[in-house]
Design a protein around this motif. Structure first.
Motif, PDB file in Angstrom:
ATOM      1  N   PRO A 158     -73.422 -16.998  53.517  1.00 25.53           N
ATOM      2  CA  PRO A 158     -73.842 -18.410  53.491  1.00 25.53           C
ATOM      3  C   PRO A 158     -73.993 -18.979  52.077  1.00 25.53           C
ATOM      4  O   PRO A 158     -73.835 -20.184  51.871  1.00 25.53           O
ATOM      5  N   ASP A 159     -74.280 -18.123  51.084  1.00 26.77           N
ATOM      6  CA  ASP A 159     -74.511 -18.604  49.709  1.00 26.77           C
ATOM      7  C   ASP A 159     -73.270 -18.503  48.825  1.00 26.77           C
ATOM      8  O   ASP A 159     -73.384 -18.643  47.605  1.00 26.77           O
ATOM      9  N   CYS A 160     -72.097 -18.277  49.447  1.00 25.89           N
ATOM     10  CA  CYS A 160     -70.940 -17.927  48.615  1.00 25.89           C
ATOM     11  C   CYS A 160     -70.480 -19.046  47.684  1.00 25.89           C
ATOM     12  O   CYS A 160     -69.737 -18.786  46.739  1.00 25.89           O
ATOM     13  N   ILE A 161     -70.904 -20.291  47.899  1.00 28.80           N
ATOM     14  CA  ILE A 161     -70.441 -21.358  46.969  1.00 28.80           C
ATOM     15  C   ILE A 161     -71.068 -21.189  45.579  1.00 28.80           C
ATOM     16  O   ILE A 161     -70.570 -21.742  44.614  1.00 28.80           O
ATOM     17  N   PHE A 162     -72.162 -20.412  45.492  1.00 29.32           N
ATOM     18  CA  PHE A 162     -72.890 -20.335  44.216  1.00 29.32           C
ATOM     19  C   PHE A 162     -72.302 -19.239  43.322  1.00 29.32           C
ATOM     20  O   PHE A 162     -72.936 -18.230  43.003  1.00 29.32           O
ATOM     21  N   VAL A 163     -71.067 -19.473  42.926  1.00 29.53           N
ATOM     22  CA  VAL A 163     -70.297 -18.453  42.197  1.00 29.53           C
ATOM     23  C   VAL A 163     -70.887 -18.121  40.824  1.00 29.53           C
ATOM     24  O   VAL A 163     -70.675 -17.026  40.300  1.00 29.53           O
ATOM     25  N   GLU A 164     -71.610 -19.058  40.235  1.00 31.48           N
ATOM     26  CA  GLU A 164     -72.165 -18.826  38.891  1.00 31.48           C
ATOM     27  C   GLU A 164     -72.917 -17.505  38.800  1.00 31.48           C
ATOM     28  O   GLU A 164     -72.923 -16.849  37.752  1.00 31.48           O
ATOM     29  N   ASP A 165     -73.561 -17.129  39.910  1.00 31.02           N
ATOM     30  CA  ASP A 165     -74.414 -15.935  39.883  1.00 31.02           C
ATOM     31  C   ASP A 165     -73.626 -14.631  39.834  1.00 31.02           C
ATOM     32  O   ASP A 165     -74.192 -13.578  39.560  1.00 31.02           O
ATOM     33  N   GLN A 166     -72.317 -14.699  40.124  1.00 25.40           N
ATOM     34  CA  GLN A 166     -71.554 -13.473  40.380  1.00 25.40           C
ATOM     35  C   GLN A 166     -70.760 -12.923  39.205  1.00 25.40           C
ATOM     36  O   GLN A 166     -70.267 -11.794  39.262  1.00 25.40           O
ATOM     37  N   SER A 216     -78.635  -9.898  49.904  1.00 25.03           N
ATOM     38  CA  SER A 216     -77.707 -10.610  50.793  1.00 25.03           C
ATOM     39  C   SER A 216     -76.519 -11.196  50.027  1.00 25.03           C
ATOM     40  O   SER A 216     -75.550 -11.639  50.627  1.00 25.03           O
ATOM     41  N   ARG A 217     -76.580 -11.182  48.694  1.00 31.64           N
ATOM     42  CA  ARG A 217     -75.527 -11.846  47.921  1.00 31.64           C
ATOM     43  C   ARG A 217     -74.560 -10.862  47.242  1.00 31.64           C
ATOM     44  O   ARG A 217     -73.603 -11.281  46.600  1.00 31.64           O
ATOM     45  N   VAL A 218     -74.828  -9.568  47.411  1.00 31.93           N
ATOM     46  CA  VAL A 218     -74.043  -8.568  46.677  1.00 31.93           C
ATOM     47  C   VAL A 218     -72.565  -8.599  47.072  1.00 31.93           C
ATOM     48  O   VAL A 218     -71.674  -8.551  46.216  1.00 31.93           O
ATOM     49  N   GLY A 250     -76.085 -14.545  37.424  1.00 32.60           N
ATOM     50  CA  GLY A 250     -75.524 -15.301  36.291  1.00 32.60           C
ATOM     51  C   GLY A 250     -76.268 -16.602  36.035  1.00 32.60           C
ATOM     52  O   GLY A 250     -76.271 -17.121  34.921  1.00 32.60           O
ATOM     53  N   GLY A 251     -76.933 -17.121  37.056  1.00 33.88           N
ATOM     54  CA  GLY A 251     -77.696 -18.360  36.925  1.00 33.88           C
ATOM     55  C   GLY A 251     -78.907 -18.238  36.012  1.00 33.88           C
ATOM     56  O   GLY A 251     -79.589 -19.235  35.766  1.00 33.88           O
ATOM     57  N   ASP A 252     -79.164 -17.034  35.521  1.00 32.98           N
ATOM     58  CA  ASP A 252     -80.285 -16.877  34.595  1.00 32.98           C
ATOM     59  C   ASP A 252     -79.852 -16.982  33.128  1.00 32.98           C
ATOM     60  O   ASP A 252     -80.653 -16.680  32.239  1.00 32.98           O
ATOM     61  N   SER A 284     -87.108 -13.529  39.456  1.00 32.59           N
ATOM     62  CA  SER A 284     -87.145 -12.689  40.665  1.00 32.59           C
ATOM     63  C   SER A 284     -85.771 -12.067  40.925  1.00 32.59           C
ATOM     64  O   SER A 284     -85.647 -11.140  41.719  1.00 32.59           O
ATOM     65  N   ARG A 285     -84.724 -12.553  40.259  1.00 34.93           N
ATOM     66  CA  ARG A 285     -83.366 -12.026  40.457  1.00 34.93           C
ATOM     67  C   ARG A 285     -82.851 -11.199  39.274  1.00 34.93           C
ATOM     68  O   ARG A 285     -81.893 -10.440  39.427  1.00 34.93           O
ATOM     69  N   THR A 286     -83.439 -11.379  38.108  1.00 36.97           N
ATOM     70  CA  THR A 286     -82.933 -10.719  36.896  1.00 36.97           C
ATOM     71  C   THR A 286     -84.034  -9.874  36.276  1.00 36.97           C
ATOM     72  O   THR A 286     -85.106 -10.411  35.953  1.00 36.97           O
ATOM     73  N   LEU A 307     -83.083 -19.580  35.426  1.00 35.61           N
ATOM     74  CA  LEU A 307     -83.167 -20.399  34.210  1.00 35.61           C
ATOM     75  C   LEU A 307     -82.322 -21.673  34.362  1.00 35.61           C
ATOM     76  O   LEU A 307     -82.742 -22.756  33.966  1.00 35.61           O
ATOM     77  N   THR A 308     -81.130 -21.530  34.959  1.00 41.57           N
ATOM     78  CA  THR A 308     -80.304 -22.743  35.127  1.00 41.57           C
ATOM     79  C   THR A 308     -80.841 -23.669  36.222  1.00 41.57           C
ATOM     80  O   THR A 308     -80.402 -24.811  36.312  1.00 41.57           O
ATOM     81  N   SER A 309     -81.767 -23.188  37.038  1.00 45.22           N
ATOM     82  CA  SER A 309     -82.347 -24.090  38.049  1.00 45.22           C
ATOM     83  C   SER A 309     -83.150 -25.187  37.363  1.00 45.22           C
ATOM     84  O   SER A 309     -83.340 -26.266  37.919  1.00 45.22           O
ATOM     85  N   ILE A 310     -83.652 -24.897  36.141  1.00 42.77           N
ATOM     86  CA  ILE A 310     -84.576 -25.833  35.497  1.00 42.77           C
ATOM     87  C   ILE A 310     -84.152 -26.236  34.077  1.00 42.77           C
ATOM     88  O   ILE A 310     -84.867 -27.014  33.438  1.00 42.77           O
ATOM     89  N   ALA A 319     -80.518 -28.579  48.729  1.00 43.60           N
ATOM     90  CA  ALA A 319     -81.250 -28.051  49.896  1.00 43.60           C
ATOM     91  C   ALA A 319     -81.142 -26.536  49.996  1.00 43.60           C
ATOM     92  O   ALA A 319     -81.966 -25.879  50.629  1.00 43.60           O
ATOM     93  N   ALA A 320     -80.104 -25.961  49.345  1.00 47.56           N
ATOM     94  CA  ALA A 320     -79.942 -24.496  49.320  1.00 47.56           C
ATOM     95  C   ALA A 320     -80.333 -23.953  47.953  1.00 47.56           C
ATOM     96  O   ALA A 320     -79.897 -22.848  47.573  1.00 47.56           O
ATOM     97  N   ASP A 321     -81.146 -24.699  47.211  1.00 43.54           N
ATOM     98  CA  ASP A 321     -81.595 -24.287  45.866  1.00 43.54           C
ATOM     99  C   ASP A 321     -80.460 -24.202  44.855  1.00 43.54           C
ATOM    100  O   ASP A 321     -80.595 -23.548  43.815  1.00 43.54           O
ATOM    101  N   GLY A 322     -79.344 -24.830  45.147  1.00 40.77           N
ATOM    102  CA  GLY A 322     -78.210 -24.781  44.220  1.00 40.77           C
ATOM    103  C   GLY A 322     -78.139 -26.031  43.360  1.00 40.77           C
ATOM    104  O   GLY A 322     -78.542 -27.117  43.780  1.00 40.77           O
ATOM    105  N   SER A 323     -77.626 -25.862  42.143  1.00 47.27           N
ATOM    106  CA  SER A 323     -77.497 -26.983  41.216  1.00 47.27           C
ATOM    107  C   SER A 323     -76.029 -27.111  40.808  1.00 47.27           C
ATOM    108  O   SER A 323     -75.179 -26.351  41.277  1.00 47.27           O
TER     109      SER A 323
HETATM  110  C1  CIR Z   1     -79.801 -18.343  46.282  1.00 47.47           C
HETATM  111  O1  CIR Z   1     -80.997 -18.388  46.577  1.00 47.47           O
HETATM  112  O2  CIR Z   1     -79.287 -17.367  45.759  1.00 47.47           O
HETATM  113  C2  CIR Z   1     -78.938 -19.551  46.590  1.00 47.47           C
HETATM  114  N1  CIR Z   1     -79.408 -20.207  47.759  1.00 47.47           N
HETATM  115  C3  CIR Z   1     -78.944 -20.516  45.423  1.00 47.47           C
HETATM  116  C4  CIR Z   1     -78.303 -19.959  44.206  1.00 47.47           C
HETATM  117  C5  CIR Z   1     -78.290 -20.955  43.097  1.00 47.47           C
HETATM  118  N2  CIR Z   1     -77.603 -20.441  41.969  1.00 47.47           N
HETATM  119  C6  CIR Z   1     -77.968 -20.686  40.704  1.00 47.47           C
HETATM  120  O3  CIR Z   1     -79.025 -21.256  40.434  1.00 47.47           O
HETATM  121  N3  CIR Z   1     -77.184 -20.194  39.767  1.00 47.47           N
END
Ligand code: CIR
Length: 269
Positions: free
Chosen positions: A67-75, A92-94, A124-126, A140-142, A173-176, A257-261
Motif C-alpha cells: 500500500p505504501d509503494c508510491i513513497f519511493v524516496e524511502d527505498q 511492511s515496507r521492506v 531515505g526520507g530521513d 522511529s525508522r532510522t 526529517l523530510t516530513s518536516i 493522508a498517508a503521511d507522504g509529502s
Molecule cells: C509510511 O509511513 O512509511 C508511509 N505511509 C509514508 C512514507 C512517507 N515517506 C517519506 O516521508 N519519505
C-alpha cells in the motif's frame, strides 16, 4: 529524494498508486487515504509538474501487495554516483525495494552500491542535503547503525553529515523540512531548534515556519529555479516568493493522508 543537489534533479523515478492505497500506514499528518482515484489524479499532477519543468520521469508499476509503494524516496539514496539501499525502518515496507533497486542499478550502470545488514535501519526520507552538507534524522525508522552506513558512504567525500533527533510527533526529517534551494532549509517551529542544525555554511539560512504549516515545509526545488509546494500553506509560499522563487502548487491531500509529502514520491538520480 533529498540527497541530490538542485542542479542534479534531471531524472526522477516514481511509482504509481496501488489499488490498496487506503491501507497505507498513517500515524502523523494523516488518518489514512480514502479515495484512490483522487490520489491517482494528484499523483499524476505531480508527475506532470516534474515533466513540465524539465525532469525526465520514469514510473514503475504499482504493486497492490504494498500500500505504501508510491513513497519511493524511502527505498534508495543516490549521492553523486553512489547508492545506498537502506533496510526500511518499517517491516511492511521492506519488500517494496527490489524493483526500485533493479531499475536504479540498470540506469546508473556501474554505480557503487551499498546495502545494510544486521539491525541497521533507515528510510531515505530521513535525509536532506544542503549543498555538501547532509542532515540525517534519527527517527522511529532510522537508527544509529543505519546512520553509520550513510556515514561510511560519505566517508571518502568532502561531504559533512550531521544527525538530528526527530521528535516523536514526526515521521521523517523530510516530513518536516526541505531544501527548496541549496541555500535554504524550511523548518517548522516547535519541532526542531536552530541548535539541531548547527552553524550553516555562509549564505545559507533556516526559514522558520509556524508549526501548523509543518507539512508545507516539504518542497522540491527544481533546476529551473521553480519550487514544487503543497497547496494550502500560505506562510511557506510567502517566504519562498519573498526570496524570488516561483512556485508550482500541488494538491497533496490524499498523499498527506498517508503521511507522504512531495519529496517522498520520487527519487532523483
Ligand atoms: C509510511 O509511513 O512509511 C508511509 N505511509 C509514508 C512514507 C512517507 N515517506 C517519506 O516521508 N519519505
Amino acid at each position: 529524494m533529498a540527497s541530490v543537489r538542485t542542479d542534479q534533479k534531471k531524472r526522477a523515478l516514481v511509482r504509481h498508486v496501488p489499488e490498496t492505497f487506503t491501507r497505507a500506514l498513517a500515524k502523523y499528518f494523516g488518518t489514512g487515504p480514502t479515495d484512490v482515484a483522487l490520489a491517482r489524479r494528484q499523483h499524476q499532477a505531480y508527475i506532470d509538474a516534474l515533466e513540465a519543468n524539465g525532469v525526465r520521469v520514469h514510473a514503475i508499476e504499482a504493486d497492490d501487495r504494498h500500500p505504501d509503494c508510491i513513497f519511493v524516496e524511502d527505498q534508495a539514496v543516490v549521492i553523486d554516483g553512489r547508492m545506498l539501499l537502506p533496510m526500511p525502518g518499517h517491516p511492511s515496507r521492506v519488500a517494496e525495494q527490489p524493483p526500485i533497486a533493479d531499475f536504479l542499478m540498470a540506469e546508473l550502470d556501474g554505480v557503487q552500491t551499498c546495502t545494510m545488514g544486521g539491525e541497521a535501519r533507515m528510510d531515505g526520507g530521513d535525509i536532506i542535503r544542503l549543498g555538501d552538507l547532509f542532515y540525517v534524522g534519527k527517527s522511529s525508522r532510522t537508527n544509529e547503525l543505519g546512520i553509520n552506513s550513510l556515514r561510511s558512504l560519505l566517508e571518502t567525500s568532502d561531504m559533512e553529515l550531521r544527525v538530528i533527533q526527530i521528535p516523536e510527533n514526526a515521521l521523517h526529517l523530510t516530513s518536516i523540512t526541505s531544501t527548496p534551494t541549496d541555500e535554504i532549509i524550511l523548518v517548522p517551529e516547535g519541532y526542531l531548534s536552530p541548535e539541531d542544525f548547527g552553524p550553516l555554511p555562509e549564505g545559507c539560512e533556516l526559514i522558520w515556519i509556524p508549526s501548523e504549516e509543518a507539512y508545507g515545509c516539504n518542497t522540491i526545488g527544481l533546476p529551473n529555479g521553480k519550487v514544487m509546494v503543497a497547496k494550502g500553506y500560505p506562510t511557506v509560499h510567502q517566504a519562498l516568493r519573498e526570496r524570488g522563487l516561483e512556485l508550482i502548487e500541488l494538491d497533496m491531500s490524499e498523499i498527506r493522508a498517508a503521511d507522504g509529502s512531495l519529496t517522498c514520491c520520487s527519487i532523483f538520480y
